[in-house]
Write an enzyme that holds these catalytic residues in place. Structure first.
Site, PDB file in Angstrom:
ATOM      1  N   GLU A  28       0.833  -1.200   0.000  1.00 30.89           N
ATOM      2  CA  GLU A  28       0.000   0.000   0.000  1.00 30.89           C
ATOM      3  C   GLU A  28       0.872   1.256   0.000  1.00 30.89           C
ATOM      4  O   GLU A  28       0.656   2.196  -0.765  1.00 30.89           O
ATOM      5  CB  GLU A  28      -0.898  -0.034   1.229  1.00 30.89           C
ATOM      6  CG  GLU A  28      -1.502   1.267   1.670  1.00 30.89           C
ATOM      7  CD  GLU A  28      -1.886   1.227   3.138  1.00 30.89           C
ATOM      8  OE1 GLU A  28      -1.310   1.993   3.926  1.00 30.89           O
ATOM      9  OE2 GLU A  28      -2.762   0.411   3.500  1.00 30.89           O
ATOM     10  N   ASP A  44      -5.581  -3.720  -2.378  1.00 35.05           N
ATOM     11  CA  ASP A  44      -5.538  -2.272  -2.594  1.00 35.05           C
ATOM     12  C   ASP A  44      -4.163  -1.814  -3.049  1.00 35.05           C
ATOM     13  O   ASP A  44      -4.032  -0.952  -3.927  1.00 35.05           O
ATOM     14  CB  ASP A  44      -5.993  -1.510  -1.353  1.00 35.05           C
ATOM     15  CG  ASP A  44      -5.102  -1.731  -0.137  1.00 35.05           C
ATOM     16  OD1 ASP A  44      -4.486  -2.810  -0.029  1.00 35.05           O
ATOM     17  OD2 ASP A  44      -5.043  -0.835   0.722  1.00 35.05           O
TER      18      ASP A  44
END
Length: 335
Positions: free
Chosen positions: A52, A109
Site C-alpha cells: 500500500e 488495494d
C-alpha cells in the site's frame, strides 16, 4: 537491459492536470518517508514497508511530476516485494527480519493502486512504463481477487487478497479497498470489464453500508446481508478513513458514504479532534488532532484547507500520507 515500452495509445494523450499547490509538502513527505533506495517507510509500525505504501508513493510522485522518485520507488518494489508467482505483491516487508517477508500474501488495494500509478505515469506524464506490468496486475486482480456477491452471482466483490478465505455464502470485504476511478480506468485500459462491474457494485455496496450508519474496516457479505467478520475487529477505524478520499477522487463526493464517514468522524466534543476509531455500537474509542485526519472531514465537506511542509513534520506516516492523497483527490476531482 529490460525492454521498456509505453502503454499503447495512452502516453500520446495530453491530459490536463490540476495545479497542486503543496509542492513543498510533497518534498517534505518524500524526504521523510522515502529512503534513498525507494523504500517507503512506515515510521510508526517498526519501520516496515508495505505494498500500500509503495503504491501511495508512486501515485504521489506521479501527481507531483517527480519522475526520479517514481522510478526509485518502482525499482525497489520490483526488487523486493513483487516476488510472487503471479503479478501481485507481498504485502509486507520487515527490515528487522532476516527473511524480510514474513507474509507473502497480497493486499489487493496495494496492487490496484500500483497498477493505476503506472497507468497514470504513462498516460499523464509520458514516462516510459513497461506496459506488461499494470496489464498483468490488472489481469491477476480480476482472476484472483474477485468473488461473486452471495446475494447476486453477477455482482463481483473485491476481495482483500488472492488468498482471502471465501465461501459461497460468505465473502470478506474491506470497503476501503474500493477506488472506483482506479478500477474503471484500469478496466478500460486493459480490457477488464469485470473490474468495472466490481467498481459499480462497490459503489452500491458502500451506499448500503452508509444506510446502516456504520462504515466498518472489515465486513462479511452473506446471503442475508452484512455480518461481523470472523477474523477481524468489527469497527470503523484507520482503514475506513480512506473511503471518503477514494470516493471524492472518483467524482463521487455526493456518495452517501462520504457524508457518512464525515458524520462518524465528527463524533467528538474535543475541539480540533476527530474520531478515528468507532465501535459497532457507536462508542468512540480513539480520537486524534492530526491534520491529516482532520483534512479528510474537510474533503468530505468539499472544503480545501491549505497546508504546508510544516504540517507534515508533526505527523507520522499514515496521517501525513492521507493528507497528501486527499489533497491530490481534491485537486483532481476539481481539475
Amino acid at each position: 537491459m529490460r525492454r521498456r515500452t509505453v502503454i499503447s495509445g495512452l502516453a500520446a494523450l495530453a491530459v490536463a492536470r490540476p495545479a497542486l499547490a503543496q509542492a513543498d509538502a510533497w518534498t517534505a513527505w518524500r524526504d521523510r518517508f522515502v529512503a534513498p533506495d525507494g523504500r517507503v517507510i512506515d515510521d510508526v509500525n517498526d519501520g516496515i514497508s508495505h505494498s500500500e505504501g509503495q503504491a501511495y508513493g508512486l501515485i504521489l510522485a506521479e501527481a507531483f511530476g517527480d519522475r526520479e522518485t517514481f522510478d526509485r520507488i518502482e525499482g525497489w518494489t520490483r526488487g523486493h516485494i513483487a516476488n510472487r508467482q503471479d503479478a501481485l505483491m507481498s504485502w509486507k516487508w520487515d527490515p528487522s527480519r532476516a527473511d524480510s517477508i514474513p507474509d507473502w500474501h497480497n493486499a489487493t488495494d496495494g496492487d490496484l493502486l500500483r497498477a493505476w500509478a503506472l497507468l497514470r505515469a504513462a498516460r499523464n506524464r509520458g514516462w516510459p512504463v513497461d506496459s506488461a506490468v499494470p496489464a498483468a496486475v490488472t489481469r491477476d486482480i480480476v482472476a484472483l481477487c474477485l468473488a461473486p456477491d452471495p446475494r447476486r452471482a453477477d455482482a463481483p466483490l473485491l476481495m482483500p487478497g488472492a488468498e482471502a478465505v471465501r465461501q459461497a455464502d460468505r465473502v470478506l470485504v474491506n470497503p476501503s479497498y474500493y477506488h472506483p476511478r482506479a478500477m474503471r480506468e484500469l478496466a478500460a485500459a486493459f480490457d477488464a470489464p469485470q473490474l468495472a462491474r466490481a467498481a459499480d457494485h462497490g459503489e452500491a455496496l458502500l451506499a448500503e453500508l452508509a444506510a446502516t450508519g456504520f462504515l466498518p474496516d472489515w465486513v462479511a457479505v452473506t446471503p442475508d446481508g452484512f455480518e461481523a467478520p470472523r477474523d477481524h475487529d468489527y469497527r470503523s477505524s484507520y482503514d475506513a478513513l480512506r473511503i471518503p478520499i477514494y470516493l471524492a477522487w472518483s467524482g463521487l463526493a455526493a456518495h452517501p458514504a462520504v457524508a457518512g464517514m464525515a458524520t462518524m468522524m465528527a463524533r467528538t466534543d474535543q475541539p480540533d479532534h476527530v474520531a478515528v476509531r468507532v465501535e459497532a455500537d457507536g462508542a468512540v474509542t480513539a480520537i486524534s488532532n492530526a491534520p491529516g485526519y482532520r483534512f479528510i472531514v474537510d474533503l468530505a465537506k468539499d472544503r480545501f484547507v491549505p497546508f504546508s511542509a510544516g504540517d507534515l513534520a508533526s505527523q507520522s506516516y499514515f496521517p501525513a500520507t492521507l493528507q497528501m492523497l486527499a489533497h491530490v483527490a481534491h485537486a483532481e476531482s476539481h481539475g
